[in-house]
Structure formats: C-alpha cells, structure tokens
Enzyme design. Structure first.
Site: not given
Length: 478
Positions: A78, A153, A177
């Site tokens: 990420k 996210s 997330s």
C-alpha cells in the site's frame, strides 16, 4: 496451473518442488497487469524490473536450498506504508515526492522473510475514505464490476489481489480499511487485536489503527500472521507474548455463533442480508449452534468513531496540511474530513469514550454465551467507484445513510479494538460484486479466530480457488 490465482501456500509448495519459479509467477502477474491494469488502476508505482532481478535471485535461493520462509512471494504494498528510501505518497499531491526515511515493521518483516515488492497500491488521500480515488492517482475500480468501488482505504491492494496481479498484499485498518476492500473484492482480510501486529509510531498508540494483510485464503493469513505478528522494538503496544497460530482447523460442531444482521442500526441491501443469513445457515449445517442476537447499539457508534478519529488522526493531519496554501491541492473529501474532525472537543471525546464502554458491555453480554459474533462486513455493494462523501448521498434499503460511515459495519470493532476480526467472502450480490461477513473473536483471541477461519475454509474451500474470477479477465496458465 493458474499462476495468477495461486495462494502463497501453493506458490511456496511449488517453488520448493521446482515445479514453478518466482520468475514465472512474477511474469504472469506482469502479463495480467498489461491486460487489465489500465481498467482497474490498482497501482501507483511499478517496480517490475527490480522485482524481476529479485525473482531471479529467489529462484537461485531455492536451487541452493537457502530459501527464506516467503522467498519469492509476489507482494503489493500500500502506498501509505513506509519503506526507507522509497516514495510514499499516501494518495496526496502534497506528498508525491515524499521519500520515507524509515521502514514500517510489517514490510520490514515481509522483506526479511523473502517477499518481492513489485508494486505500490492505490489509496485515497491520507487513507481517510472507504473508497479509493485521489486527484493524484485517479479512480481505482472493482475488478468484478468496474462501476463499483473496490472499497478503501486499502482498495488498490484488494483490487490487485482479486484481479490476479499479486500473490498477497498489505493494508492498514483504522475504520475498516482492510476489511471493507476484502469484502468488496472477494478476498480475506484480518484486523488483529490491537498490539498483536506492530505498527510504526505515532500510529501505534492509536488503538483504532491496525496493520494487516489481504490474502486469497485463511491459511495464507495464518502463515503471514505468524511471520508479522509479535513484539517489535519501535512499538510499545506490541510488547506482549507472541502467540503463534497452529494450522489446526477449529471443529465447528458445538460452537456457539451469534449473528447480528444490523449491529442494532445499519440498513442493508437485500442481497447482503440474504447472503449473510445463508452463510449463517451454512455454519449451522456444519454443526455450529447459530442464533440471532440483538445489540442495542445505535448511530452513536458513528459519532464515537468520528470523534476518536478526529482527535487522533484528524488532529495530526490538520496540523500538517490544513493550511490555506495547501487547500487547492487537497481532494474535496479531505477538506470535508478536516471539517468533520475539527468537532472533536474534549467534551465530545469524553462522550465518545463513554459510549465505547456501552458498546463493549453489550458485546460482552453476547460473549458470555457465544464464542464468536457473525455480521456483514459492508451493507451495500452499490457504492460507485467515484463516490465522494463530501458531495454525494447514499441510500440503502430505502433509507438515506451517513455517506461517510453508513455503508460499512467495520469501525465498531476498531472502537472495540482488542477484538480480532476476520472478513471472509459470503457470496455475490446481484451486480456481480462479492459480499463478505465479519467473524468477530473475543478480545485477544486471534488464534481461536484464525482457527475458526481454517475450519470453515476446510469445509467450504477457498473463494478464489473455486472457479470464481472477475468475469472479464483472462487466465494466465502454465
């Protein structure tokens, strides 16, 4: 053999036998990316050439019998996660040249175990949304239905995994997330008990914040949990005894599993409701004692999470970026987030803490008679890929819901952060998007929760191994 959809356990088995090599798997992922990457847009940066060099080195390590535990496993990271010397943008135009000067504990351990990081995955700006788009990187789309968000996210990580662009991926979870995109994309996501998986300061001191992984199987999650969990020198909150998880499936016969469809106040799409009930019925058929329960939580759960996040993450972000000279470079939703988070007064923080205690007392009553709680992960699979909670409204089952937090059921368990939560697929919605359920364990009972997941997986198989693929993608075979 479908190289793009092997889980890590399979990949490692085949690497050790010499049946396939890390180079072949990486090349398959790169080929898949060339086919579908532009449509899905899961990556912010690609390090394919460097990764190919590392894959060749991993290939040689297997030949020399010197392979590390995750040698050659292709991993997407990420674009919020710090890796020393690498650009980390967190989806913000303000950070597009930001070079990390430290490495987070999770990627540090993954690298030490032999993982190959071949790409960074998209996140909304500052990871403050449950969808994944930014002015810097554009819109990331769900590979099962590109009109729909993959969640956020950690949406880029989940979309990449579901699309066959990596073997495993990481994520972070402050309000869901990891679990939201896991559900939206049909993969497995874990929010461990706070402190079990180390995080970098100052995020580690926030009990809502968790680092985690996204995988195709529960057995992969167990493999990774055992490698990334445990005390780390930089994280005071992680200083508890390491608790390795044996890969022993839990026998479902006689287990007591409570089911809450709405946690007291959420509205659900019909297909989310029906898939959750069907999943509960499947567990009953496997021998579990399943019962519907009622929690007296209400919309104050939303306020509790918003106030906490405003006082912690929101305050940090506002201190750095809520300045007139930056505003024209911020996304619309970040500016709205700043506005919401500024409401975190001392009085409201106290009220939020009081309500968090009420939430725990209600859940603790359930745990007095039940081993686990089952509930949906998200309420609706119909949130558009370009949704913007600062301007758009959202209706579920005829009810207009909070556009920021009204469509997913994850953040109550960030409030109750010592409870581990495993999100697993539960089926498909009418629009082709997967649905998911959360399996919630008792505080710090990560081992028992993961073994429950292993027990279910032993009976039902692995969602992304049963012929389930995003329909528009071609399979790369060897």
């Amino acid at each position: 053999m479908d190289l793009c959809y092997l889980d890590a356990c399979e990949v490692l088995k085949h690497y050790k036998s010499g049946k396939i090599s890390p180079v072949e798997v990486l090349q398959a992922h790169i080929e898949r990316y060339e086919q579908v990457g532009a449509e899905i847009n899961p990556f912010t940066q690609r390090m394919f050439e460097r990764a190919l060099q590392q894959a060749r080195a991993a290939e040689q390590a297997y030949q020399r019998k010197k392979a590390r535990p995750l040698e050659g496993v292709i991993t997407a990271i990420k674009d919020e996660t710090y890796i020393r010397g690498e650009v980390t943008t967190n989806g913000s135009r303000l950070l597009q040249n930001n070079i990390a000067d430290v490495t987070d504990p999770v990627p540090e351990r993954l690298l030490a175990a032999g993982c190959i990081f071949h790409a960074r995955t998209a996140t909304p700006e500052f990871s403050v949304a449950s969808y994944t788009w930014s002015d810097l990187w554009g819109v990331t789309r769900n590979p099962w239905n590109t009109d729909i968000t993959p969640g956020g996210s950690s949406g880029g990580s989940a979309a990449a995994l579901a699309a066959g662009l990596c073997t495993i991926a990481n994520g972070t979870d402050m309000g869901g997330s990891v679990r939201i995109p896991a559900a939206q994309c049909g993969v497995v996501g874990l929010k461990a008990s706070h402190g079990r998986i180390p995080e970098i300061p100052p995020y580690n001191v926030d009990p809502y914040v968790h680092h985690g992984m996204l995988t195709r199987s529960v057995r992969d999650m167990v493999l990774l949990y055992n490698l990334i969990s445990g005390p780390h020198p930089v994280d005071l909150m992680s200083q508890m005894a390491k608790e390795p998880v044996a890969s022993v499936p839990l026998d479902l016969r006689g287990l007591k599993i409570a089911v809450s469809l709405d946690l007291g106040f959420f509205s659900l799409d019909d297909d989310v409701r029906s898939n959750t009930l069907a999943y509960a019925e499947t567990l009953r058929g496997l021998g579990a004692d399943v019962e519907l329960v009622t929690l007296d939580w209400d919309a104050r759960c939303i306020r509790t999470a918003q106030i906490h996040q405003g006082a912690q993450m929101g305050h940090m972000l506002r201190e750095k970026y809520d300045r007139a000279e930056y505003h024209d470079q911020l996304t619309s939703y970040v500016k709205h987030y700043f506005s919401l988070s500024s409401a975190a007064s001392p009085q409201r923080i106290l009220e939020a803490n009081d309500y968090a205690q009420h939430m725990w007392q209600a859940l603790e009553k359930v745990f007095q008679t039940c081993d686990f709680l089952l509930c949906p992960t998200v309420c609706s699979t119909r949130v558009p890929a370009d949704f913007d909670y600062s301007r758009d409204t959202l209706e579920i089952d005829g009810v207009e819901v909070d556009p920021v937090k009204g469509w997913f059921m994850t953040y109550p368990f960030n409030t109750l952060s010592r409870c581990p939560v495993l999100s697993v697929p539960s089926g498909f919605a009418a629009n082709g998007v997967p649905t998911g359920v959360q399996l919630v364990g008792q505080p710090y009972a990560d081992t028992r929760l993961l073994q429950l997941g292993l027990g279910i997986e032993a009976e039902l198989g692995v969602f992304l191994h049963a012929g389930n693929r995003p329909l528009d993608l071609q399979v790369v075979k060897a």
